[in-house]
Motif scaffolding. Structure first.
Motif, short mmCIF file in Angstrom:
data_model
loop_
_atom_site.label_atom_id
_atom_site.label_comp_id
_atom_site.label_asym_id
_atom_site.label_seq_id
_atom_site.Cartn_x
_atom_site.Cartn_y
_atom_site.Cartn_z
N CYS A 13 10.28 -4.29 -11.78
CA CYS A 13 8.86 -4.70 -11.73
C CYS A 13 8.17 -4.13 -10.49
CB CYS A 13 8.76 -6.22 -11.74
SG CYS A 13 9.20 -6.96 -13.30
N GLY A 14 8.85 -4.12 -9.37
CA GLY A 14 8.27 -3.55 -8.15
C GLY A 14 7.99 -2.07 -8.31
N GLY A 19 4.15 2.36 -9.48
CA GLY A 19 3.73 3.43 -10.37
C GLY A 19 2.28 3.26 -10.82
N VAL A 20 1.93 2.03 -11.20
CA VAL A 20 0.55 1.76 -11.61
C VAL A 20 -0.41 2.02 -10.46
CG1 VAL A 20 -1.04 -0.09 -12.30
CG2 VAL A 20 1.17 0.15 -13.44
N ARG A 24 -3.52 4.78 -10.19
CA ARG A 24 -4.89 4.40 -9.81
C ARG A 24 -5.37 5.21 -8.60
NH1 ARG A 24 -5.81 -1.85 -9.39
NH2 ARG A 24 -7.88 -1.04 -8.93
N VAL A 25 -4.48 5.41 -7.62
CA VAL A 25 -4.85 6.21 -6.45
C VAL A 25 -5.15 7.64 -6.88
CG1 VAL A 25 -3.94 7.24 -4.33
CG2 VAL A 25 -3.69 4.80 -4.72
#
Length: 85
Positions: A13-14, A19-20, A24-25
């Motif tokens: 999950c981390g 990754g998400v 976004r960046v």
């Protein structure tokens, strides 16, 4: 066996969250670079317009300065004040 599976799921999950955030960046960097490019083009156009607008002023203001101006009687007269009749 429960705790290792829990920590493995937590690590997954981390990494998924990282990754998400990385995606976004990346998208924000692309948007920012487009904005910088557009701003650069607008600044270039404004500089060209300013240069084009300044050419007549430079031509009028620079008259007589190239040859010293002492031989030119109009160079000694103030700008905007013509002879009175």
């Amino acid at each position: 066996m429960l705790w290792p599976m829990f920590f493995l799921a937590l690590a997954f999950c981390g990494i998924a969250v990282l990754g998400v955030l990385a995606v976004r960046v990346g998208l924000e960097v692309r948007r920012f670079s487009r904005a910088v490019g557009d701003s650069s083009e607008r600044i270039t156009r404004a500089a060209e317009n300013l240069e084009r607008a300044a050419l007549p002023l430079a031509a009028r203001g620079g008259r007589g300065h190239g040859t010293g101006g002492a031989e030119d009687p109009e160079a000694r007269e103030p700008q905007g004040h013509g002879r009175r009749r």
